[in-house]
Design a protein around this motif. Structure first.
Motif, PDB file in Angstrom:
ATOM      1  N   UNK A 422       0.850  -1.185   0.000  1.00 58.69           N
ATOM      2  CA  UNK A 422       0.000   0.000   0.000  1.00 58.69           C
ATOM      3  C   UNK A 422       0.890   1.240   0.000  1.00 58.69           C
ATOM      4  N   UNK A 423       0.678   2.122  -0.953  1.00 61.95           N
ATOM      5  CA  UNK A 423       1.497   3.336  -1.080  1.00 61.95           C
ATOM      6  C   UNK A 423       0.711   4.526  -0.521  1.00 61.95           C
ATOM      7  N   UNK A 424      -0.085   5.209  -1.340  1.00 65.91           N
ATOM      8  CA  UNK A 424      -0.950   6.265  -0.817  1.00 65.91           C
ATOM      9  C   UNK A 424      -2.235   5.718  -0.217  1.00 65.91           C
ATOM     10  N   UNK A 425      -2.674   4.540  -0.646  1.00 63.48           N
ATOM     11  CA  UNK A 425      -3.901   3.971  -0.085  1.00 63.48           C
ATOM     12  C   UNK A 425      -3.708   3.721   1.407  1.00 63.48           C
ATOM     13  N   UNK A 426      -4.561   4.284   2.264  1.00 67.84           N
ATOM     14  CA  UNK A 426      -4.354   4.138   3.704  1.00 67.84           C
ATOM     15  C   UNK A 426      -4.724   2.759   4.235  1.00 67.84           C
ATOM     16  N   UNK A 427      -5.625   2.074   3.550  1.00 69.60           N
ATOM     17  CA  UNK A 427      -6.060   0.749   3.973  1.00 69.60           C
ATOM     18  C   UNK A 427      -6.357  -0.090   2.735  1.00 69.60           C
ATOM     19  N   UNK A 428      -6.500  -1.376   2.940  1.00 70.39           N
ATOM     20  CA  UNK A 428      -6.954  -2.253   1.871  1.00 70.39           C
ATOM     21  C   UNK A 428      -8.443  -2.013   1.608  1.00 70.39           C
ATOM     22  N   UNK A 429      -8.895  -2.451   0.441  1.00 71.15           N
ATOM     23  CA  UNK A 429     -10.320  -2.469   0.144  1.00 71.15           C
ATOM     24  C   UNK A 429     -10.856  -1.254  -0.574  1.00 71.15           C
ATOM     25  N   UNK A 430     -10.008  -0.267  -0.881  1.00 69.19           N
ATOM     26  CA  UNK A 430     -10.470   0.955  -1.539  1.00 69.19           C
ATOM     27  C   UNK A 430     -10.318   0.838  -3.058  1.00 69.19           C
ATOM     28  N   UNK A 431     -11.064   1.674  -3.781  1.00 70.75           N
ATOM     29  CA  UNK A 431     -10.890   1.792  -5.224  1.00 70.75           C
ATOM     30  C   UNK A 431     -11.845   0.985  -6.070  1.00 70.75           C
ATOM     31  N   UNK A 432     -12.775   0.244  -5.471  1.00 70.59           N
ATOM     32  CA  UNK A 432     -13.721  -0.569  -6.250  1.00 70.59           C
ATOM     33  C   UNK A 432     -14.805   0.336  -6.834  1.00 70.59           C
TER      34      UNK A 432
END
Length: 449
Positions: A422-432
């Motif tokens: 994870x780079x800029x994404x703060x957590x898993x599960x985003x972007x869907x």
């Protein structure tokens, strides 16, 4: 510290449900960002050590670095997620050579390329993210576009690359032979590296296929590789690893019969869950292709070939999907059928291959070398992902700060599938963006978890 305010504004805009391209274009570009690097001053730190004893946790750093100048035909990407490939392992171990020689030679080619010749190297050959800025001459991609990047950086000033860009003498692998790779909060790519992100995948899932899936596609499916067809028996080494997990899916999707070689029963179960029926646990069956460091054991080749025929109804394999290299190559040449193809793209167990040439020349077999993929091959591979035909093989993710541990896990082969970052994404599960398509394939998406 990195330009945290500008990065926070950028992340908030990316996550806003009603954001527009104009919102992203209006944001200031951060002056600095965090990136995973190796340093030129450290290149001798592992000298004389066996490869297995080298520890990426000692060589990899997370640094604050300035945002590079944006040139014509290029794009700055806000990187939401990336993943670990074996070229990152090689870079972190400074083998077979330190990557700084690549950067120095590239830097001498033009004033613009000199940006890449730095005392630090930002690694990473995968990303998913959002276009932040584009340089002059970029017309297809705009700020705000959600993208993934393939890793072929090519100049195309030579005629050699215009039939197959992988043959361009100036082709390089981004994040390995160039700087400003994807294990960072911001990356610099050529616009012709960009492809659409799959709407039904999270950022970390979308970042996982890139390098390995495109490599497997060229190696197995493309006319530049083995040209797999329906009904082919395909021996796949490391069938749940980064490359092999995509080769197995491509074989099944293309009507072929994968013969999956794995190292334990847990990985064998994953192969069966993907749909493979022919699985060999090489540890349980105790294949020893080398009697000692200098002598191969042809009796083990024959035992292995007999086991394959038990699983295929008496047939030898049409294609061997090779990437371990030294440890397995002699066996691979032996077990391919008459007229068969051994297609190789890497040598993770050693670059010096040995085989009995009688089994190659007298049985009319072919050895084909492949390396990554051209833009069209990468695009076709990505298209299969966006349609839900091929699925990410992500097994776990790490935060950017723990990338060295992720690379250590891949080096130690304690992983399966792909390891995400994870780079800029703060957590898993985003972007869907497409929940319906995701729901139809959620079991396959999570298969390697």
């Amino acid at each position: 510290m990195p330009d945290s305010h500008a990065l926070s504004e950028l992340l908030a805009a990316i996550n806003a449900p009603d954001r527009t391209p104009e919102d992203i274009a209006a944001l200031p570009v951060p002056e600095s960002f965090r990136a995973v690097t190796v340093h030129k001053e450290d290149t001798e730190m592992f000298r004389g050590m066996p490869s297995a004893d080298k520890d990426p946790r000692k060589s990899l750093r997370v640094d604050e670095v300035p945002v590079p100048e944006l040139g014509p035909g290029e794009a700055l990407i806000a990187v939401m997620a990336s993943s670990v490939n074996y070229n990152t392992v090689w870079s972190s171990l400074f083998e077979p050579l330190p990557t700084f020689g690549f950067l120095e030679r590239y830097g001498r080619t033009s004033p613009l390329a000199s940006r890449h010749d730095l005392p630090y190297h930002i690694l990473g050959s995968d990303l998913s993210g959002v276009v932040l800025r584009t340089g002059p001459g970029v017309n297809v991609w705009k700020p705000g576009d959600e993208v993934v990047a393939h890793c072929l950086s090519v100049e195309l000033e030579s005629p050699d690359g215009h039939d197959d860009t992988m043959l361009d003498p100036a082709q390089r692998i981004w994040g390995f032979e160039t700087n400003f790779g994807g294990l960072a909060e911001i990356a610099l790519v050529k616009a012709n590296q960009l492809m659409p992100k799959a709407d039904h995948l999270t950022w970390e899932e979308a970042a996982a296929p890139g390098l390995v899936h495109s490599t497997a596609y060229r190696q197995l499916v493309s006319r530049n590789g083995a040209g797999m067809k329906q009904g082919d028996n395909v021996l796949i080494w490391g069938a749940t690893g980064g490359l092999g997990s995509y080769a197995t899916q491509l074989a099944l999707a293309g009507g072929a019969n994968p013969v999956c070689v794995v190292s334990n029963e847990r990985k064998a179960e994953v192969c069966r869950a993907m749909g493979a029926e022919a699985v060999i646990d090489r540890s349980a069956e105790d294949y020893r292709f080398w009697s000692d460091d200098d002598t191969q054991n042809p009796r083990e080749w024959k035992r292995f070939g007999a086991r394959i025929r038990e699983l295929t109804g008496g047939e030898d394999v049409d294609i061997v999907f090779e990437h371990p290299g030294r440890e397995t190559f002699g066996a691979s040449v032996y077990v391919a059928r008459r007229g068969g193809t051994i297609v190789t793209c890497a040598s993770t167990s050693g670059f010096r291959h040995e085989f009995d040439n009688r089994y190659l020349w007298m049985h009319l077999k072919r050895i084909v070398g492949t390396h990554f993929a051209n833009y069209r091959e990468a695009w076709e591979a990505n298209r299969l992902v966006t349609k839900g035909r091929i699925h990410p093989t992500l097994s776990c993710t790490y935060p950017l700060a723990d990338t060295a541990l992720a690379v250590h896990d891949v080096h130690s082969n304690v992983h399966q599938g792909k390891v995400g970052v994870l780079c800029l994404a703060p957590t898993e599960g985003l972007g869907v963006r497409d929940e319906e398509l995701r729901a139809r394939h959620i079991d396959a998406i999570n298969r390697f978890r």
